[in-house]
Design an enzyme around this catalytic site. Structure first.
Site, PDB file in Angstrom:
ATOM      1  N   CYS A 144      21.549  13.110  46.443  1.00 64.09           N
ATOM      2  CA  CYS A 144      20.652  13.794  45.507  1.00 64.09           C
ATOM      3  C   CYS A 144      19.337  14.224  46.161  1.00 64.09           C
ATOM      4  CB  CYS A 144      20.383  12.936  44.266  1.00 64.09           C
ATOM      5  SG  CYS A 144      19.714  11.304  44.602  1.00 64.09           S
ATOM      6  N   HIS A 203      17.296   7.961  42.084  1.00 64.15           N
ATOM      7  CA  HIS A 203      17.843   9.274  41.777  1.00 64.15           C
ATOM      8  C   HIS A 203      16.729  10.281  42.020  1.00 64.15           C
ATOM      9  CE1 HIS A 203      20.513  12.236  40.234  1.00 64.15           C
ATOM     10  NE2 HIS A 203      19.805  12.486  39.155  1.00 64.15           N
ATOM     11  N   ASP A 226      18.653  18.555  37.099  1.00 60.36           N
ATOM     12  CA  ASP A 226      19.376  17.367  37.546  1.00 60.36           C
ATOM     13  C   ASP A 226      20.831  17.774  37.742  1.00 60.36           C
ATOM     14  OD1 ASP A 226      20.660  14.952  37.931  1.00 60.36           O
ATOM     15  OD2 ASP A 226      19.643  13.930  36.277  1.00 60.36           O
TER      16      ASP A 226
END
Length: 190
Positions: free
Chosen positions: A30, A66, A82
């Site tokens: 990520c 994250h 996201d």
């Protein structure tokens, strides 16, 4: 009525990225996915890069993390990008916070989420990862690495831990609690 204004603003918002399925994406990377999204925004000049932030979400124990992109649009509404959620892409900030985070009240303080918010230009300039965190003790990949070269700077080949750290004395950007993050970037009528 206030919700209608927010919905109307979201309806007129032009995303800063291509559709989710056209973004550079590698499962379990990520931090690099968002770096690539920042790079896309910089190269396409639709919005000033200064309106965009990489947001590392973790906790004091660094148990997990994250990374998402935050766009604080000049239209007054903020949006979260996201790539690892079923929520809309992009998602209005207040909707994302409400649906993704709920409340910290039932979470032990050391596990409560914190948010390191780094301006996208600083993220592009300073972030580096040699991907060593994705190898097991035998040197095998836990997940296949991206096909493009590792992201590095003139000063570093690996500083991911400085971004994951929620110690405000370390790394780049500012660190917020959930309530501080919402207060700083959410709409005034949240």
């Amino acid at each position: 009525m206030e919700g209608d204004v927010s919905a109307a603003a979201a309806a007129h918002y032009q995303p800063a990225s291509p559709p989710r399925d056209a973004c550079v994406y590698n499962s379990c990377y990520c931090e690099e996915n968002i770096w690539k999204l920042c790079e896309y925004i910089k190269n396409h000049n639709q919005y000033p890069l200064e309106e965009c932030y990489a947001v590392f979400i973790s906790n004091e124990r660094k148990m997990d993390y994250h990374v998402v992109l935050l766009h604080v649009s000049s239209g007054g509404q903020s949006f979260i990008y996201d790539l690892d959620t079923v929520l809309p892409f992009p998602c209005p900030f207040d909707t994302y916070v409400e649906d993704a985070f709920k409340s910290d009240e039932d979470i032990h303080p050391q596990f409560r989420r914190k948010f390191r918010v780094i301006r996208a230009d600083s993220y592009l300039k300073n972030f580096a990862s040699d991907r060593s965190h994705m190898k097991d003790s035998s040197g095998n990949w836990r997940e296949p690495p991206p096909s493009y070269p590792c992201i590095e700077t003139g000063d570093s080949k690996m500083n991911l831990n400085d971004f994951i750290s929620m110690d405000p004395e370390v790394g780049w950007g500012a660190v917020y609690s959930l309530s501080e993050f919402v207060h700083r970037f959410g709409s005034q009528n949240y």
